[in-house]
Design an enzyme around this catalytic site. Structure first.
Site, PDB file in Angstrom:
ATOM      1  N   ARG A 233     -47.342  41.444 -44.455  1.00 20.91           N
ATOM      2  CA  ARG A 233     -46.808  40.362 -43.786  1.00 20.91           C
ATOM      3  C   ARG A 233     -45.036  40.358 -44.150  1.00 20.91           C
ATOM      4  O   ARG A 233     -44.856  40.429 -45.518  1.00 20.91           O
ATOM      5  CB  ARG A 233     -47.330  38.922 -43.872  1.00 20.91           C
ATOM      6  N   GLU A 262     -40.276  38.246 -37.288  1.00 22.72           N
ATOM      7  CA  GLU A 262     -40.944  39.481 -36.546  1.00 22.72           C
ATOM      8  C   GLU A 262     -41.152  38.990 -35.107  1.00 22.72           C
ATOM      9  O   GLU A 262     -41.848  37.995 -34.829  1.00 22.72           O
ATOM     10  CB  GLU A 262     -42.016  39.833 -37.126  1.00 22.72           C
ATOM     11  N   HIS A 281     -44.951  46.873 -36.415  1.00 22.62           N
ATOM     12  CA  HIS A 281     -46.310  46.243 -36.783  1.00 22.62           C
ATOM     13  C   HIS A 281     -47.381  47.237 -36.001  1.00 22.62           C
ATOM     14  O   HIS A 281     -48.243  46.773 -35.246  1.00 22.62           O
ATOM     15  CB  HIS A 281     -46.460  44.767 -36.287  1.00 22.62           C
TER      16      HIS A 281
END
Length: 325
Positions: A233, A262, A281
Site C-alpha cells: 500500500r 493513488e 497497481h
C-alpha cells in the site's frame, strides 16, 4: 428451511463458473452481478453472503443478515474500518493468490533498477547510444523484506535463489524462522536493520501501524545507493519524503506499484524522479490468468465451508487488518 442467499459480483472481465459455484453450495440461491441492479427494494438486504465487490449503491451496514463477505483482493483495509461492515460479518480475503506473480514483479523491478534500465529506456526514447554508470547484481546484496506474508515470502525466496541475503521483518517475531529469510526480526527492530539493506522491499497492508511506517527519518536511514520497492500500500511511505530522497540522491532508486495518493496525480514530482519505476497497481492484477485461478480456488473452498457450516479460511482480523488463518 430458508435458502442461503449468496451475491456474486466479480469484476467485469471475469465470468463466474456458475456450475462450480452451485456445486459448492447446492442448496443456496445465487444472485449474480448483473441481476443485482434489478433486485426489488430490500432484497439485497436479505443476503447471507457476498463474494466480490459490493455494488456502488449498496450500504453494507444495512445488510443485517450478512454473515460472510469474501474479498477477491489480498488487501482488506477499506473494509476493516468501523461502521463499514455489520459486527457479525466474517471478512475473508484472497491472500495467497497473488504472491507468486508479485514476487516476480519485485525481482524484475530490483534487477531493472540495478542494471540501470530506466536510464536506457530514456536513452532509447531520445535515440541516444550512451553507456551508463556502474551496475549491480542481486548476488552478494542484502534485501530487507518488510512484511513476510505470502507476497514478501515469495519475493524473499526468489531473492535468495539468485544469491541474495534476506533479512525479514514481521509485525511480531515468531519462534520459527522462515526458510526464505536468513534473519527474522519484529517491526520494533526495523531501524537497526535498514542501514544494512541494499534493497528495502515492502508488501504491507494499510493499518494504523503501517501508515507512514517509512517516514522521512526511516528513509534517511537507508544507504545512499539502496533501492526502495513497494507493492503493498502506498500509505506505508511518506510520499513527499520519498520523492525528496530520490531527487536529492539520498537513496539509489525506487519501484512503486502503489502510491499515496493513488492514482498518482499527473503533476506529481514522483513521475519524473530519477531511477524510478512507477506502475499503476498491476503487480497482482486479474490480467494474470494464474492469479484468477488461485483466487477462484480460494472462493470455491470457502463457499463449500460456508455451506457446510465449517470454519472459513483467510479470515481477516478487523482490528489489526491482518489475516488470522
Amino acid at each position: 428451511m430458508k435458502k442461503q442467499i449468496i451475491i456474486i459480483n466479480y469484476p467485469l472481465n471475469i465470468t463466474p463458473d456458475r456450475t462450480m459455484l452451485q456445486n459448492c453450495a447446492p442448496e443456496a440461491e445465487f444472485i449474480y452481478g448483473k441481476d443485482v441492479q434489478n433486485l426489488p427494494a430490500g432484497r439485497f438486504e436479505e443476503a447471507d453472503a457476498l463474494i466480490g465487490d459490493p455494488p456502488a449503491q449498496v450500504n453494507l451496514m444495512q445488510i443485517k443478515n450478512l454473515k460472510w463477505f469474501q474479498l477477491l483482493s489480498a488487501g482488506a483495509d477499506q473494509y476493516t474500518k468501523p461502521d463499514v461492515l455489520p459486527e457479525q460479518t466474517v471478512l475473508t480475503c484472497a491472500s495467497g493468490a497473488y504472491g507468486k506473480a508479485m514476487g516476480e514483479y519485485m525481482i524484475c523491478a530490483v534487477l531493472s533498477l540495478m542494471l540501470d534500465f530506466p536510464r536506457y529506456r530514456d536513452n532509447q526514447r531520445n535515440h541516444l547510444w550512451e553507456k551508463g554508470g556502474q551496475i549491480r547484481h542481486i548476488a552478494g546484496t542484502t534485501a530487507l523484506v518488510v512484511g513476510l506474508g505470502d507476497i514478501g515470502s515469495e519475493f524473499a525466496a526468489r531473492y535468495k535463489a539468485l544469491g541474495g541475503y534476506v533479512i525479514g521483518i514481521k509485525r511480531t517475531k515468531t519462534a520459527q524462522k522462515q526458510d526464505c529469510a536468513d534473519e527474522l526480526y519484529a517491526t520494533e527492530e526495523l531501524d537497526k536493520h535498514i542501514p544494512r539493506a541494499d534493497v528495502v522491499a515492502l508488501s504491507l497492508p494499510s493499518t494504523k501501524e503501517t501508515v507512514h511506517l517509512f517516514s522521512a527519518e526511516r528513509i534517511g536511514l537507508m544507504k545512499r545507493d539502496a533501492l526502495f520497492i513497494n507493492v503493498g500500500r502506498g500509505t506505508a511511505a511518506d510520499t513527499d519524503a520519498l520523492s525528496d530522497a530520490l531527487y536529492t540522491g539520498k537513496i539509489g532508486g525506487a519501484a512503486l506499484d502503489v502510491t499515496d495518493p493513488e492514482p498518482l496525480p499527473p503533476a506529481h514530482p514522483l513521475w519524473d524522479a530519477p531511477n524510478t519505476i512507477i506502475t499503476p497497481h498491476v503487480s497482482g492484477g486479474w490480467e494474470i490468468p494464474e492469479n484468477t485461478e488461485r483466487v477462484l480456488g480460494i472462493v470455491y473452498d470457502n463457499l463449500r465451508r460456508f455451506a457446510d457450516g465449517q470454519q472459513l479460511c483467510n479470515i481477516v482480523d478487523r482490528t489489526t487488518g491482518y489475516r488470522t488463518r
